[in-house]
Design an enzyme around this catalytic site. Structure first.
Site, PDB file in Angstrom:
ATOM      1  N   CYS A 332      38.859  37.401 -70.050  1.00 57.27           N
ATOM      2  CA  CYS A 332      40.164  36.814 -70.355  1.00 57.27           C
ATOM      3  C   CYS A 332      40.207  35.341 -69.950  1.00 57.27           C
ATOM      4  O   CYS A 332      39.535  34.520 -70.570  1.00 57.27           O
ATOM      5  CB  CYS A 332      41.283  37.626 -69.694  1.00 57.27           C
ATOM      6  SG  CYS A 332      42.908  37.365 -70.440  1.00 57.27           S
ATOM      7  N   HIS A 432      40.265  43.566 -70.756  1.00 56.44           N
ATOM      8  CA  HIS A 432      40.321  44.070 -69.383  1.00 56.44           C
ATOM      9  C   HIS A 432      39.999  45.558 -69.374  1.00 56.44           C
ATOM     10  O   HIS A 432      40.182  46.256 -70.376  1.00 56.44           O
ATOM     11  CB  HIS A 432      41.724  43.871 -68.804  1.00 56.44           C
ATOM     12  CG  HIS A 432      42.122  42.448 -68.593  1.00 56.44           C
ATOM     13  ND1 HIS A 432      41.645  41.688 -67.549  1.00 56.44           N
ATOM     14  CD2 HIS A 432      42.970  41.653 -69.288  1.00 56.44           C
ATOM     15  CE1 HIS A 432      42.188  40.477 -67.613  1.00 56.44           C
ATOM     16  NE2 HIS A 432      42.984  40.433 -68.657  1.00 56.44           N
TER      17      HIS A 432
END
Length: 487
Positions: A332, A432
């Site tokens: 991310c 994630h």
């Protein structure tokens, strides 16, 4: 009616990290065992660890864990107000799972009347749907400066007229002062709604504690509902504080910079539990150790944390690491940092502007106001693991593009996702939770150089831990039910 002497029960703490999250999870699991329909609830949460819900929003990670304890899907009503700090004085304000605004502390204080309406709306829906709600407070109810317009602790308890359990952590020391001092800071009506105390994380001979417990009950006129032991080896999602890694237990070293605004550090729970992995978080001022794999984690302030990396000497360490054949993963915000540039023209995460990236992936990123929230699944594109299924979730406000995206890390629901460097040493992804799934974790570690026969199933470890904490908390629930039945 649910057959209980309450529809809503609240768990508050004398301090942050007293154990409120785990006590709520334990009570949810126990009530589920007894055949109750129960839901967790936290009116206001301040955390950088969040989870994506099926209804397309985000909530605090702890409420997703508590929903699992209750055997239900997490929903945005379980955490209607989520604050994600982007600086020491400002935060992104998320209402019912969606970004509402970025506010400083004073502006949010004025906004609390609006936030309280969202809180009460969500609570009413949960009571209507489940019949029983177990609520987690935030921080401590004794914060005098936060009592005005409080929606997180006694302000909420008074609004819905629910009983309160007060949890204190004896492992910190000063547990009796914490409890008595908290009571002294409350109003008469707030003190009356506390049904008793839970002493958490006790280790030692309980006989030595008993005189203190007797003194506390005599001093306050309230019962000690239970003393919970310090349980080692628990695998439960942390709400915010980074848990210490178990250094030295494995031969394959994974190093993670502990960014000032690191988000979703639960990404690393599976690595912490892996018997062949030595996971180390490197904090400010610490020497960066040699590693087999370096992972740049998510961030709530990508450009700010990128500047921090530079100040701590990480670019030179990454170059050295790659020169000697090491691997790098960016997740991310860490993925965005690996590129050529990160631009924030709208000032989404801080002052508007642009920053040069680390230049390890041929991509550029521009932050935008719209946040992508999605639960996703797909497969790996890594050479030897193209049939490995992957699952994860996306929480990000950036769009990345560039030649490296033509070498995706995964194929997610028919689209390419992430990027890899031409030499195969650097991988970036927006997903994630990848390490939470045993086969995907093993594939990524193989790519990084670890050949291991061990698979870590974080879901199974989490379930086992929830059962352990529920088992030791059962006497607390029985005592609460007895006290409330007599009142």
């Amino acid at each position: 009616m649910n057959g209980l002497p309450f529809t809503t029960l609240m768990v508050q703490g004398t301090t942050s990290d007293a154990g409120k999250s785990t006590v709520v999870a334990a009570l949810c699991r126990l009530l589920k065992r007894r055949g109750m329909r129960v839901a967790p609830f936290k009116p206001q949460n301040m955390a950088l660890n969040s989870a994506v819900t099926r209804d397309g929003g985000e909530i605090g990670r702890a409420q997703a864990l508590q929903a699992a304890a209750a055997g239900i899907e997490p929903h945005t009503d379980m955490n209607p107000v989520l604050l994600k700090p982007s600086s020491d004085t400002g935060a992104q304000v998320i209402i019912h799972g969606r970004v509402r605004a970025d506010m400083n502390a004073r502006a949010y204080h004025e906004y609390k009347t609006v936030a309280m309406a969202a809180v009460l709306e969500s609570h009413a829906r949960l009571v209507s749907q489940y019949g029983t709600v177990v609520v987690e407070g935030a921080g401590s109810p004794a914060e005098i400066n936060l009592r005005d317009r409080d929606i997180a602790n006694m302000g909420f308890a008074e609004a819905v007229d629910c009983p309160v359990i007060l949890v204190a952590d004896i492992d910190r020391g000063g547990v009796f002062a914490h409890i008595v001092g908290t009571l002294a800071c409350l109003s008469d009506s707030e003190r009356r709604r506390i049904v008793g105390f839970v002493i958490n994380r006790f280790r030692g001979d309980i006989k030595l504690l008993e005189p203190g417990l007797a003194w506390l009950e005599e001093k306050t006129g309230k019962p000690v509902l239970g003393v919970l032991p310090y349980l080692h080896g628990m695998q439960l999602d942390a709400e915010d504080a980074v848990q210490a890694a178990q250094s030295g237990k494995g031969h394959f070293r994974v190093v993670v910079p502990s960014l000032p605004r690191m988000s979703n550090h639960t990404d690393f729970d599976a690595l912490r539990a892996h018997p062949d992995v030595d996971l180390r978080f490197v904090r400010i001022g610490e020497t960066i150790p040699a590693a087999d794999l370096i992972i740049l984690p998510g961030s709530k302030n990508t450009r700010g944390d990128l500047a921090w990396l530079r100040s701590q000497g990480w670019p030179a360490q990454l170059a050295h690491h790659l020169r000697y054949g090491g691997k790098v993963i960016g997740i991310c915000g860490g993925f965005q940092m690996l590129g050529r540039s990160v631009a924030d023209p709208l000032g989404v995460e801080g002052p508007a502007g642009a920053s040069p990236g680390l230049g390890l992936l041929d991509i550029d990123t521009e932050l935008a106001r719209e946040k992508r929230l999605a639960l996703v699944s797909g497969r790996s594109t890594l050479a030897d693991d193209v049939d490995v299924q992957v699952r994860g979730y996306e929480i990000h406000m950036g769009v990345s593009a560039g030649p490296a995206m033509e070498r995706p890390a995964f194929v997610i629901e028919g689209r390419d996702e992430g990027a890899r460097s031409a030499d195969g040493q650097v991988l970036g992804t927006y997903l994630h939770g990848l390490f939470d799934h045993p086969q995907a974790c093993a594939a990524l570690l193989r790519w990084a150089g670890l050949q291991s026969g061990h698979l870590v199933d974080t879901a199974a470890l989490r379930e086992s831990s929830l059962d352990r904490i529920a088992d030791v908390t059962e006497p607390v629930l029985d005592r609460v039910l007895a006290v409330l039945a007599q009142s």
